[in-house]
Design a protein around this motif. Structure first.
Motif, PDB file in Angstrom:
ATOM      1  N   GLU A  81      -7.994   5.871   2.429  1.00  0.00           N
ATOM      2  CA  GLU A  81      -8.189   4.456   2.444  1.00  0.00           C
ATOM      3  C   GLU A  81      -8.664   3.870   1.294  1.00  0.00           C
ATOM      4  O   GLU A  81      -9.768   4.443   0.529  1.00  0.00           O
ATOM      5  CB  GLU A  81      -9.070   4.303   3.649  1.00  0.00           C
ATOM      6  CG  GLU A  81      -8.274   4.906   4.783  1.00  0.00           C
ATOM      7  CD  GLU A  81      -9.495   4.757   6.111  1.00  0.00           C
ATOM      8  OE1 GLU A  81     -10.261   3.803   6.218  1.00  0.00           O
ATOM      9  OE2 GLU A  81      -9.338   5.483   6.950  1.00  0.00           O
ATOM     10  N   PHE A  82      -8.336   2.583   0.693  1.00  0.00           N
ATOM     11  CA  PHE A  82      -8.628   2.163  -0.367  1.00  0.00           C
ATOM     12  C   PHE A  82     -10.250   2.320  -0.729  1.00  0.00           C
ATOM     13  O   PHE A  82     -11.199   1.924  -0.152  1.00  0.00           O
ATOM     14  CB  PHE A  82      -8.703   0.696  -0.354  1.00  0.00           C
ATOM     15  CG  PHE A  82      -7.113   0.330  -0.401  1.00  0.00           C
ATOM     16  CD1 PHE A  82      -6.327   0.300  -1.619  1.00  0.00           C
ATOM     17  CD2 PHE A  82      -6.554  -0.281   0.548  1.00  0.00           C
ATOM     18  CE1 PHE A  82      -5.093  -0.045  -1.389  1.00  0.00           C
ATOM     19  CE2 PHE A  82      -5.170  -0.590   0.462  1.00  0.00           C
ATOM     20  CZ  PHE A  82      -4.419  -0.482  -0.456  1.00  0.00           C
ATOM     21  N   ASN A  98      -2.628   2.707  -3.967  1.00  0.00           N
ATOM     22  CA  ASN A  98      -3.856   3.106  -3.167  1.00  0.00           C
ATOM     23  C   ASN A  98      -4.863   3.962  -4.262  1.00  0.00           C
ATOM     24  O   ASN A  98      -4.488   4.418  -5.323  1.00  0.00           O
ATOM     25  CB  ASN A  98      -3.521   3.910  -2.187  1.00  0.00           C
ATOM     26  CG  ASN A  98      -4.371   3.774  -0.869  1.00  0.00           C
ATOM     27  OD1 ASN A  98      -5.542   3.559  -1.093  1.00  0.00           O
ATOM     28  ND2 ASN A  98      -3.770   4.264   0.446  1.00  0.00           N
ATOM     29  N   LYS A 133       0.788  -1.295  -0.038  1.00  0.00           N
ATOM     30  CA  LYS A 133       0.018  -0.092  -0.027  1.00  0.00           C
ATOM     31  C   LYS A 133       0.739   1.321  -0.109  1.00  0.00           C
ATOM     32  O   LYS A 133       1.635   1.215   0.757  1.00  0.00           O
ATOM     33  CB  LYS A 133      -0.905   0.054   1.292  1.00  0.00           C
ATOM     34  CG  LYS A 133      -1.660   1.097   1.495  1.00  0.00           C
ATOM     35  CD  LYS A 133      -2.538   0.991   2.549  1.00  0.00           C
ATOM     36  CE  LYS A 133      -3.154   2.462   2.935  1.00  0.00           C
ATOM     37  NZ  LYS A 133      -3.882   2.457   4.370  1.00  0.00           N
TER      38      LYS A 133
END
Length: 167
Positions: A28-29, A153, A16
């Motif tokens: 955040e993904f 990401n 990541k």
């Protein structure tokens, strides 16, 4: 992964990229962020060998919309020859540009990718700095013999009247 594979990349990277915007807003993904939150260039880090060189890309594969991506991809940021994960050591080819999705175009994915370089590269396309449409992260990686993406990401964002659309 919201179709990131295969729209922008062929496989999921093994690690990541940590992306943090001002105010401590961390990517955040796949989470949605507003254009205001991602307006300024973030701090970015990833697991890297300090003796190796890397390329960082940020692309939007959803232009002008996910259902009609005729400008796939938009190049939002491109930095090459980064020593380890210290972006300040790299050469910026395309200055950072936050999300600016067109009105009524829905959510766009903004994808960060890191590729290991085989050595120093010289980017021989001066248009990359000004022409952001129809960029291909795959073709760029192939041309400069970059590794498959080793880190990634992404976030999603949509139209926001407070941030003007810039072409």
């Amino acid at each position: 992964m919201e179709g990131v594979v295969p729209d922008a990349i062929d496989h999921v990277p093994s690690s990541k990229i940590t992306v943090v915007y001002s105010g401590g807003k961390e990517v955040e993904f796949g989470k949605e962020l507003t254009p205001t939150e991602v307006k300024e260039q973030p701090t970015v880090s990833w697991e890297a060998n300090p003796e190796k060189l890397y390329t960082l890309m940020m692309v939007d594969p959803d232009a002008p919309s996910r259902s009609n991506p005729i400008y796939r991809e938009i190049n939002h940021w491109l930095v090459v020859n980064i020593k380890g994960s210290d972006i300040s050591t790299g050469q910026t080819i395309t200055e950072y540009r936050g999300s600016r999705a067109p009105k009524n175009s829905g959510l766009h994915r903004y994808i960060f990718l890191v590729h290991e370089q085989p050595g120093p590269i010289t980017v021989d396309n001066p248009d990359l700095a000004s022409e952001r449409r129809n960029f291909s992260s795959r073709e760029f990686a192939k041309k400069y013999q970059l590794s498959l993406p080793s880190a990634g990401n992404y976030f999603q964002a949509q139209w926001d009247e407070s941030v003007p659309l810039i072409r």
